[in-house]
Each structure stands twice: as structure tokens, then as C-alpha cells.
Design a protein around this motif. Structure first.
Motif, PDB file in Angstrom:
ATOM      1  N   ARG A 232      52.947 -17.034 -15.170  1.00 41.78           N
ATOM      2  CA  ARG A 232      51.574 -17.022 -14.658  1.00 41.78           C
ATOM      3  C   ARG A 232      51.078 -18.425 -14.355  1.00 41.78           C
ATOM      4  O   ARG A 232      50.352 -18.620 -13.359  1.00 41.78           O
ATOM      5  CB  ARG A 232      50.658 -16.297 -15.659  1.00 41.78           C
ATOM      6  CG  ARG A 232      50.912 -14.793 -15.631  1.00 41.78           C
ATOM      7  CD  ARG A 232      50.021 -14.027 -16.585  1.00 41.78           C
ATOM      8  NE  ARG A 232      50.366 -12.601 -16.564  1.00 41.78           N
ATOM      9  CZ  ARG A 232      49.985 -11.726 -17.492  1.00 41.78           C
ATOM     10  NH1 ARG A 232      49.248 -12.124 -18.527  1.00 41.78           N
ATOM     11  NH2 ARG A 232      50.336 -10.464 -17.395  1.00 41.78           N
TER      12      ARG A 232
ATOM     13  N   GLY B 199      51.912 -19.011 -11.017  1.00 39.57           N
ATOM     14  CA  GLY B 199      51.301 -18.186  -9.986  1.00 39.57           C
ATOM     15  C   GLY B 199      51.834 -16.781  -9.867  1.00 39.57           C
ATOM     16  O   GLY B 199      51.398 -16.023  -9.007  1.00 39.57           O
TER      17      GLY B 199
ATOM     18  N   ALA C  45      52.612 -12.861 -11.519  1.00 39.59           N
ATOM     19  CA  ALA C  45      51.980 -11.943 -12.477  1.00 39.59           C
ATOM     20  C   ALA C  45      52.807 -11.814 -13.745  1.00 39.59           C
ATOM     21  O   ALA C  45      52.273 -11.623 -14.834  1.00 39.59           O
ATOM     22  CB  ALA C  45      51.777 -10.573 -11.844  1.00 39.59           C
TER      23      ALA C  45
ATOM     24  N   THR D 141      44.720 -10.252 -18.636  1.00 39.50           N
ATOM     25  CA  THR D 141      44.545 -11.681 -18.864  1.00 39.50           C
ATOM     26  C   THR D 141      43.129 -11.903 -19.400  1.00 39.50           C
ATOM     27  O   THR D 141      42.209 -11.169 -19.072  1.00 39.50           O
ATOM     28  CB  THR D 141      44.682 -12.454 -17.549  1.00 39.50           C
ATOM     29  OG1 THR D 141      43.784 -11.900 -16.607  1.00 39.50           O
ATOM     30  CG2 THR D 141      46.091 -12.330 -17.002  1.00 39.50           C
TER      31      THR D 141
ATOM     32  N   CYS E 217      41.324 -14.904 -18.994  1.00 41.54           N
ATOM     33  CA  CYS E 217      41.263 -16.270 -18.474  1.00 41.54           C
ATOM     34  C   CYS E 217      40.038 -17.032 -18.996  1.00 41.54           C
ATOM     35  O   CYS E 217      40.077 -18.257 -19.144  1.00 41.54           O
ATOM     36  CB  CYS E 217      41.284 -16.254 -16.958  1.00 41.54           C
ATOM     37  SG  CYS E 217      42.765 -15.447 -16.283  1.00 41.54           S
TER      38      CYS E 217
ATOM     39  N   SER F   5      43.233 -22.233 -18.181  1.00 39.72           N
ATOM     40  CA  SER F   5      42.816 -21.514 -16.969  1.00 39.72           C
ATOM     41  C   SER F   5      42.697 -22.434 -15.750  1.00 39.72           C
ATOM     42  O   SER F   5      43.050 -22.048 -14.643  1.00 39.72           O
ATOM     43  CB  SER F   5      41.497 -20.787 -17.223  1.00 39.72           C
ATOM     44  OG  SER F   5      40.498 -21.702 -17.617  1.00 39.72           O
TER      45      SER F   5
ATOM     46  N   PHE G  45      47.701 -18.407 -11.848  1.00 35.29           N
ATOM     47  CA  PHE G  45      47.349 -16.990 -11.848  1.00 35.29           C
ATOM     48  C   PHE G  45      45.927 -16.774 -12.348  1.00 35.29           C
ATOM     49  O   PHE G  45      45.462 -15.637 -12.471  1.00 35.29           O
ATOM     50  CB  PHE G  45      48.339 -16.209 -12.727  1.00 35.29           C
ATOM     51  CG  PHE G  45      48.330 -14.724 -12.480  1.00 35.29           C
ATOM     52  CD1 PHE G  45      48.817 -14.190 -11.292  1.00 35.29           C
ATOM     53  CD2 PHE G  45      47.843 -13.852 -13.448  1.00 35.29           C
ATOM     54  CE1 PHE G  45      48.810 -12.822 -11.072  1.00 35.29           C
ATOM     55  CE2 PHE G  45      47.838 -12.473 -13.234  1.00 35.29           C
ATOM     56  CZ  PHE G  45      48.328 -11.960 -12.038  1.00 35.29           C
ATOM     57  N   SER G  46      45.227 -17.848 -12.614  1.00 37.25           N
ATOM     58  CA  SER G  46      43.901 -17.736 -13.216  1.00 37.25           C
ATOM     59  C   SER G  46      42.969 -16.861 -12.385  1.00 37.25           C
ATOM     60  O   SER G  46      42.872 -17.005 -11.169  1.00 37.25           O
ATOM     61  CB  SER G  46      43.294 -19.133 -13.368  1.00 37.25           C
ATOM     62  OG  SER G  46      42.068 -19.038 -14.044  1.00 37.25           O
ATOM     63  N   GLY G  47      42.284 -15.948 -13.072  1.00 35.31           N
ATOM     64  CA  GLY G  47      41.308 -15.101 -12.406  1.00 35.31           C
ATOM     65  C   GLY G  47      41.893 -13.889 -11.720  1.00 35.31           C
ATOM     66  O   GLY G  47      41.153 -13.048 -11.224  1.00 35.31           O
ATOM     67  N   GLN G  48      43.207 -13.758 -11.706  1.00 43.25           N
ATOM     68  CA  GLN G  48      43.825 -12.617 -11.035  1.00 43.25           C
ATOM     69  C   GLN G  48      44.061 -11.469 -12.012  1.00 43.25           C
ATOM     70  O   GLN G  48      44.240 -11.668 -13.199  1.00 43.25           O
ATOM     71  CB  GLN G  48      45.149 -13.030 -10.394  1.00 43.25           C
ATOM     72  CG  GLN G  48      44.987 -14.080  -9.296  1.00 43.25           C
ATOM     73  CD  GLN G  48      46.297 -14.358  -8.596  1.00 43.25           C
ATOM     74  OE1 GLN G  48      46.935 -13.447  -8.082  1.00 43.25           O
ATOM     75  NE2 GLN G  48      46.710 -15.619  -8.567  1.00 43.25           N
ATOM     76  N   GLU G  49      44.073 -10.257 -11.446  1.00 43.66           N
ATOM     77  CA  GLU G  49      44.313  -9.057 -12.245  1.00 43.66           C
ATOM     78  C   GLU G  49      45.810  -8.815 -12.365  1.00 43.66           C
ATOM     79  O   GLU G  49      46.573  -9.107 -11.429  1.00 43.66           O
ATOM     80  CB  GLU G  49      43.669  -7.843 -11.576  1.00 43.66           C
ATOM     81  CG  GLU G  49      42.154  -7.866 -11.548  1.00 43.66           C
ATOM     82  CD  GLU G  49      41.560  -7.702 -12.946  1.00 43.66           C
ATOM     83  OE1 GLU G  49      42.029  -6.809 -13.678  1.00 43.66           O
ATOM     84  OE2 GLU G  49      40.640  -8.478 -13.294  1.00 43.66           O
TER      85      GLU G  49
END
Length: 303
Positions: free
Chosen positions: A161, A164, A166, A211, A213, A219, A224-228
Motif C-alpha cells: 500500500r 500504491g 491495494a 484502511t 488512514c 498516511s 494508497f492513502s485515502g483509497q478503499e
DNA sequence: CATACGTGGTT
DNA sequence: TAACCAAGTAT
């Protein structure tokens, strides 16, 4: 112009300095010091036992078993001398009982070939039964404070993550080891803390299904911050119900709970499909998880 | 690289 | 309720 063979651009991993600066204060505040094997004075053997027990079993289920286990068999020599049936009963319902067999073999190897001292070198540890890349590194780092990449499912996920993605792939790869190693600071004791903190972050904040975050110290350095997390299984799962493993589990449960040797008829009663019972029993004997007495009855192995 | 290997907590 | 998955290892 990038060459055609190069991979598409991914977010760069943070520098070891930035990672340690963010992660270590978070770890100091969130370290699960209540885990019994994290108590001061835990031996290398105690750490090794905790790691083997935690292979594919949640730490919350491991903790009480570890306590009783270490009370009963504090050293490799103690476990080496125990009847195997006792070892399998103490293992209880943690699953994958072959691990208990390997752990006793491991105790015997350490007692006999290493003078009772758990090795500190990952390469040496990995030669022991039931100790693979992860567990070898975990002992070398968490107990001895070495500087090695400790790559379990949590760490693979966190590192993926950060870069970038998942999640990581199905198995630990060279790339996983290299990526994790690239995150370690030079100083070994600091690197050891970073290794544990990375794992702890994956266990508590950057988990498989979601996550957190907002609670993550990395973060602002994470790709990958903020992604589901995408829905659905991240990899192919094996069924359990109705499988050979299920039948093996039933047979083992019967023998663990039995007072003495068990007649074949009682074994047959654990499952409706006689062929599957035959297969499971044959495998369990082959694996050394069960044995027979002179009357042909079944029991956990005495040695 | 895929698969077998236990059991139960969490969502 | 099921599905998902858990400090992996051996083959």
C-alpha cells in the motif's frame, strides 16, 4: 524516455529515515505490550514458540496457550522430553497440529545440536523444522535485535500500500523482501523496532478489509492513502467444510479428548463417508499425528 | 507458482 | 449467515 521493459511508475516508498521518524513514536504509543511474549525477560525460545503458534492463528487465540505452554515447558529441553501426546493436547484447537510436531522436533534439534541455545542467525534458524523465512527473521529480529526484513502478511500488505497497491501478491516474493529491506534504517536496534512497528501497523491500522488512514502515521507518505480496499477476496481461498482437512480435524479432536486408546468404530463415527475417514486416518498416521496400540486402537503418539 | 494444511474470530 | 482471513511452511 523509459525503456519498454520497465514497469509503470509507482509511488516511491518512503526513505528509511522518514519511515522511522513517523512509525516509531506511533509504535511507542500503540505497541500491544499486553501480549505475553512481549513481557521483559521473555527468552528466545519463548519468542520462537510464540511465532510458530502465530502462524495462521490469531494472536488472541495464541496468548492463553502460550502462557500454559511456557509454564509447562520453559526450555527446549523440557519440550524435547515431553510425550508427544501431551504436546498435541496442549496445542489444543489452534489448528494445523503438524506445527506442534515440528515445534517439538525443533526443540529437540536446539537441545541436541545447539546446546539448548536458539540460534540468532536467520539462515541457521531456517534449517530448523517448521521455521521458514518469516519465523527465522522474526526470532532474529524480535529477540536478538538483528537487522533483517521480517515479511509476513501484514508487512507485505503495508509495503504494497505504501507503493500504491491495494494488496500484495499471493506469496512472498524476492521483491517483497527487497522492498521491505529498503525501508530499514542502518542501525540494527532501530531497524528491529521498525520491523515490529511495520507489522503492528498492519495488524492494527492497515488491515486486510479496511484502511484507517486517519489513524495512520504514514498516511502522508503512502501511495494508497485515502483509497478503499476493493471488495471480494484478495486471493483464492480454500474451503474447509467437507474437506479432508475437516475430517482430519474431527479425528484429531476425538483423540485429543479421549481418555485412552480409541476403537476404530468410534473413529468411523466422526464422518459419514468411510472412504474419507480411511484416507484421513492413513494420512494422520503417515504424518505422525496419531498412532496405534498393540490392539489396533488409535491414540495420540506417545513419542 | 499453486496447493494442502485446522480452527475460530470478525464483518 | 457466510465469507473472509489470520505473525506461514512444506512440497
Amino acid at each position: 524516455m523509459r525503456a519498454a521493459s520497465e514497469t509503470p511508475t509507482e509511488p516511491a516508498l518512503p526513505s528509511p529515515e522518514l519511515l522511522a521518524e513517523r512509525l516509531l513514536p506511533w509504535f511507542d504509543a500503540n505497541n500491544r505490550t499486553e501480549l505475553p511474549w512481549r513481557r521483559p525477560g521473555t527468552t528466545a525460545w519463548g519468542v520462537l514458540v510464540s511465532e510458530v503458534m502465530s502462524q495462521q492463528t490469531q494472536v488472541a487465540r495464541v496468548a492463553p496457550v502460550w502462557e500454559a505452554w511456557m509454564e509447562r515447558w520453559p526450555t527446549p529441553a523440557d519440550l524435547a522430553a515431553a510425550p508427544t501426546a501431551d504436546v498435541l493436547r496442549e496445542w489444543g484447537r489452534m489448528g494445523y497440529p503438524r506445527r506442534a510436531l515440528r515445534l517439538q522436533e525443533c526443540a529437540r534439534a536446539i537441545a541436541e545440536d545447539h546446546g539448548g541455545t536458539v540460534p540468532a542467525d536467520p539462515a541457521e534458524l531456517e534449517k530448523l523444522p517448521g521455521i521458514g523465512n518469516y519465523t527465522a527473521a522474526a526470532v532474529a529480529v524480535f529477540h536478538y535485535g538483528g537487522r533483517h526484513a521480517v515479511v509476513d502478511t501484514n508487512v507485505r500488505r503495508v509495503v504494497a500500500r505504501l507503493g500504491g497497491r491495494a494488496d500484495a501478491g499471493t506469496a512472498t516474493t524476492r521483491a517483497d523482501l527487497a522492498a521491505t529491506a529498503s525501508l530499514l534504517p542502518e542501525d540494527a536496534p532501530t531497524a528491529a523496532r521498525v520491523s515490529l512497528a511495520l507489522m503492528e501497523l498492519g495488524a492494527l491500522v492497515c488491515t486486510a478489509r479496511k484502511t484507517e488512514c486517519a489513524a495512520c502515521p504514514l498516511s502522508d507518505a503512502c501511495g494508497f492513502s485515502g483509497q478503499e480496499v476493493p471488495a471480494g477476496p484478495s486471493r483464492k481461498r480454500q474451503r474447509y467444510k467437507g474437506t479432508n482437512r475437516h475430517v482430519r480435524g474431527e479425528v484429531m479432536a476425538l483423540l485429543r479428548d479421549a481418555d485412552g486408546p480409541v476403537e476404530r468404530a468410534r473413529i468411523d463415527a466422526v464422518w459419514h463417508d468411510a472412504r474419507m475417514v480411511n484416507e484421513a486416518v492413513a494420512q494422520l498416521i503417515e504424518d505422525g499425528l496419531i498412532g496405534t496400540d498393540e490392539a489396533g486402537r488409535f491414540e495420540l503418539p506417545s513419542r
